[in-house]
Design an enzyme around this catalytic site. Structure first.
Site, short mmCIF file in Angstrom:
data_model
loop_
_atom_site.label_atom_id
_atom_site.label_comp_id
_atom_site.label_asym_id
_atom_site.label_seq_id
_atom_site.Cartn_x
_atom_site.Cartn_y
_atom_site.Cartn_z
N ASP A 54 0.83 -1.21 0.00
CA ASP A 54 0.00 0.00 0.00
C ASP A 54 0.86 1.26 0.00
O ASP A 54 1.74 1.43 0.85
CB ASP A 54 -0.91 -0.03 1.24
N THR A 89 -7.25 3.95 -1.19
CA THR A 89 -6.97 2.52 -1.00
C THR A 89 -8.09 1.58 -1.43
O THR A 89 -7.87 0.69 -2.26
CB THR A 89 -6.62 2.27 0.48
N ASN A 110 -13.00 5.83 0.35
CA ASN A 110 -12.91 5.05 1.60
C ASN A 110 -14.03 5.43 2.55
O ASN A 110 -14.28 4.71 3.53
CB ASN A 110 -11.57 5.32 2.31
N ASP A 210 2.20 2.71 3.48
CA ASP A 210 1.15 3.73 3.52
C ASP A 210 1.12 4.44 4.87
O ASP A 210 1.05 5.67 4.95
CB ASP A 210 -0.21 3.06 3.25
N HIS A 214 1.97 8.34 5.41
CA HIS A 214 1.05 9.33 5.98
C HIS A 214 1.67 10.04 7.17
O HIS A 214 1.55 11.26 7.33
CB HIS A 214 -0.25 8.66 6.43
N ASP A 257 -1.38 0.38 -4.75
CA ASP A 257 -2.69 0.93 -5.10
C ASP A 257 -2.59 2.37 -5.59
O ASP A 257 -3.42 2.84 -6.37
CB ASP A 257 -3.66 0.80 -3.93
N HIS A 258 -1.58 3.09 -5.15
CA HIS A 258 -1.41 4.52 -5.47
C HIS A 258 -0.05 4.94 -4.91
O HIS A 258 0.57 4.17 -4.18
CB HIS A 258 -2.51 5.37 -4.82
P1 AMP Z 1 -6.16 5.28 3.10
O1 AMP Z 1 -4.76 5.70 3.38
O2 AMP Z 1 -7.17 6.12 3.80
O3 AMP Z 1 -6.46 5.15 1.63
O4 AMP Z 1 -6.33 3.83 3.74
C1 AMP Z 1 -5.24 2.97 3.92
C2 AMP Z 1 -5.36 2.28 5.23
O5 AMP Z 1 -6.51 1.44 5.24
C3 AMP Z 1 -4.23 1.32 5.51
O6 AMP Z 1 -3.11 1.96 6.05
C4 AMP Z 1 -4.85 0.35 6.47
O7 AMP Z 1 -4.62 0.77 7.80
C5 AMP Z 1 -6.34 0.45 6.20
N1 AMP Z 1 -6.87 -0.80 5.68
C6 AMP Z 1 -6.34 -1.58 4.74
N2 AMP Z 1 -7.10 -2.67 4.49
C7 AMP Z 1 -8.16 -2.56 5.32
C8 AMP Z 1 -9.30 -3.37 5.55
N3 AMP Z 1 -9.49 -4.51 4.87
N4 AMP Z 1 -10.19 -2.93 6.46
C9 AMP Z 1 -10.01 -1.77 7.12
N5 AMP Z 1 -8.94 -0.98 6.96
C10 AMP Z 1 -8.02 -1.35 6.07
ZN ZN Z 2 -3.59 2.80 -0.12
ZN ZN Z 3 -3.17 5.88 2.63
#
Ligand code: AMP
Ligand code: ZN
Ligand code: ZN
Length: 427
Positions: A54, A89, A110, A210, A214, A257-258
């Site tokens: 990620d 994500t 998300n 990821d 962040h 993913d990005h």
């Molecule tokens: P974002 O950075 O907001 O796009 O989301 C990424 C974060 O989503 C990751 O760092 C994880 O902590 C969380 N994540 C990944 N897979 C899952 C999942 N299956 N359910 C809930 N959270 C997740």
């Molecule tokens: Zn991501």
């Molecule tokens: Zn992220």
């Protein structure tokens, strides 16, 4: 703590502890026994192992932090990918396994609102595990299971739900505290199984880059440390496959993913400055802000927001830039604001809690080089030493269905993009 533990334990003890933890984690997961399934797998049927790192940018490779990824790329196929809009994500992980853009598969952010289902948040286990959210697309493991192939996921976004009534044979709820080596050993355990139970499709997911990206930004030593961590995990995976004599029956596709970009200290605005709670409901914050004007406030909110601003631009959903292929799914809010790179919009009360330092974000325009994702393919099906042009991440799906020998569901990808990656046959 974790680090000291690694330094002081002998290799043997570490391996034993990891094996024990694997067993404990396996017991904690929800799964149906693979042995109960029909077993169409021949002895040498390859397993497709799809790995997600990620938030890894392709330009993070080749800088001394990722010797394993670099070797896989060198001995396989590599390219960069343009993520789908929005560069977040869940939308992009689901695109990778459906070949559909988020506007079609329905994971449009998300954080979402649906007229029937209510709210979707990553922290809401019930929503994340509710297949209704995902039902506009058919993920690869569902297609594979329907074709009689066993699948096992750890823990691809979307795989914790029964989608259209079907789950992977084995699946794991996302748990960031599951040790990284345990994840690898669990997958190696699957590969070790006899043909009758061995999954033909397995997934593996690492959130570590990821998270560090962040917290500290992609230019930070912390991000580089996270890259080294996941690269070591991949080294364990590759060595494990080799020890088992399984390298020639596993096709490895490693993607992200990005990307990620730095958000300098202070480059954040209060999302309430776009619209007050009286004026609009804010469905999503961060980089892609979705707003639903309250009844009676439509004209006022539109007049204030639509068009260009110092740190963002806003559109009616019908008028978003066509290259984003976004705006028709019923979950897309009527007004969407896109933050400029390096700027976030979050609730005012959360701004005060931000540490005073550079951090990182994604969710910006997928055409920006900083948002690019990585792609590496390695294994018996793939050519060696090939670098392809960048491509849209919807194009991965037809490659994956080809590798599994299943009929692809309707999708947005181009099967020609990755045809040159293959040693012989074409997707
Ligand atoms: P974002 O950075 O907001 O796009 O989301 C990424 C974060 O989503 C990751 O760092 C994880 O902590 C969380 N994540 C990944 N897979 C899952 C999942 N299956 N359910 C809930 N959270 C997740
Ligand atoms: Zn991501
Ligand atoms: Zn992220």
């Amino acid at each position: 703590m974790q680090r000291r533990y690694h330094v002081h334990m002998s290799e043997l003890l570490r391996a034993r502890v990891a094996a024990l933890l694997s067993v404990l984690w396996l017991c904690a997961c929800s799964s149906a026994p693979l042995a109960d399934r029909p077993a169409p797998v021949s002895d040498d049927a390859p397993t497709l192992l799809l790995v997600s790192l990620d938030g890894v940018r392709p330009d993070a490779l080749g800088r001394g932090d990722t010797p394993t990824l670099d070797a896989l790329a060198r001995d396989g196929v590599q390219a960069w990918m343009r993520p789908s809009y929005p560069s977040l994500t869940f939308p992009n992980h689901y695109t990778l396994v459906t070949g559909l853009r988020p506007d079609r598969h329905g994971l449009i952010h998300n954080a979402m609102h649906d007229e029937t289902l209510g709210e979707f948040r990553l922290s809401d286990r019930e929503a994340v595990g509710n297949g209704e959210w995902y039902a506009d697309g058919e993920p690869l493991w569902v297609t594979a299971e329907r074709a009689g192939l066993a699948t096992a996921t750890l823990s691809w976004p979307g795989s914790e739900a029964a989608v259209r009534g079907v789950r992977p044979t084995r699946w794991f709820a996302f748990d960031y505290s599951r040790p990284i080596d345990v994840r690898v050993d669990t997958v190696l355990g699957w590969i070790d199984e006899p043909p009758a139970t061995r999954p033909r499709l397995a997934t593996l997911y690492f959130e570590h880059p990821d998270k560090a990206g962040h917290d500290y930004g992609p230019s930070s030593p912390e991000y580089r440390e996270a890259l080294r961590l996941v690269d070591r995990a991949l080294a364990r995976l590759v060595a494990g496959l080799h020890e088992r004599g399984a390298s020639d029956r596993v096709n490895l596709v490693v993607v992200s993913d990005h990307g990620m970009t730095d958000v300098p200290e202070g480059q954040v605005i209060a999302v309430e400055s776009m619209a007050s709670p009286d004026e609009a409901r804010i469905v999503s914050t961060g980089q892609v802000i979705g707003l639903v004007p309250n009844p009676g406030y439509e004209t006022r909110v539109a007049a204030r927001l639509l068009g260009a601003h110092a740190h963002y631009d806003c559109w009616r959903r019908e008028a978003l830039p066509p290259r984003w292929h976004f705006g028709t799914h019923p979950r897309v809010p009527p007004i969407v604001c896109q933050m400029h790179p390096g700027w976030d919009a979050i609730p005012g009360e959360a701004i005060a809690r931000r540490p005073a330092r550079t951090r990182g974000s994604h969710g910006y325009d997928p055409d920006l080089p900083e948002m690019r994702a990585m792609f590496i393919a390695h294994g018996p099906a793939f050519r060696q030493g090939l670098t392809l042009d960048g491509f849209d991440n919807v194009d991965v799906y037809p490659l994956l269905t080809h590798l599994l020998g299943v009929t692809p569901a309707d999708h947005d990808g181009d099967p020609d993009t990755l045809r040159p990656a293959l040693r012989d046959t074409a997707p």
